[in-house]
Design a protein around this motif. Sequence first.
Motif, PDB file in Angstrom:
ATOM      1  N   PRO A  74     -29.991  -1.833   4.700  1.00  0.00           N
ATOM      2  CA  PRO A  74     -31.304  -1.308   5.103  1.00  0.00           C
ATOM      3  C   PRO A  74     -31.492  -1.527   6.601  1.00  0.00           C
ATOM      4  O   PRO A  74     -30.783  -2.328   7.225  1.00  0.00           O
ATOM      5  N   ALA A  75     -32.459  -0.858   7.188  1.00  0.00           N
ATOM      6  CA  ALA A  75     -32.767  -1.052   8.614  1.00  0.00           C
ATOM      7  C   ALA A  75     -33.192  -2.485   8.882  1.00  0.00           C
ATOM      8  O   ALA A  75     -32.762  -3.113   9.857  1.00  0.00           O
ATOM      9  N   THR A  76     -34.032  -3.040   8.005  1.00  0.00           N
ATOM     10  CA  THR A  76     -34.456  -4.435   8.078  1.00  0.00           C
ATOM     11  C   THR A  76     -34.676  -4.946   6.669  1.00  0.00           C
ATOM     12  O   THR A  76     -34.882  -4.161   5.725  1.00  0.00           O
ATOM     13  N   LEU A  77     -34.650  -6.246   6.504  1.00  0.00           N
ATOM     14  CA  LEU A  77     -34.947  -6.852   5.198  1.00  0.00           C
ATOM     15  C   LEU A  77     -36.456  -6.839   4.968  1.00  0.00           C
ATOM     16  O   LEU A  77     -37.227  -6.939   5.926  1.00  0.00           O
TER      17      LEU A  77
END
Length: 79
Positions: A74-77
């Motif tokens: 993902p782009a960020t958690l």
Amino acid sequence: MTKLATKPPGKFAPYANEADVLTIGRLSIENRVDRVTLSGDVDLTADQAGLADARALHSLLTEIVARLEAQDLPATLPA
């Protein structure tokens, strides 16, 4: 000098569990299923001990990058 807290050499598998801890110098590398946490410090001295620590750190970071590259991340958690 390289020391392993809970795993024998070559057995630290990044992102595999919530238990493993590896120690290189005074640098602690803690395993989690969604992150690897590095805390502390290590002196990479210009001697055989420094070379061993540098090689251990290089090997670990190479394995971390390979595992990350092999995943659909993902782009960020989530927070």
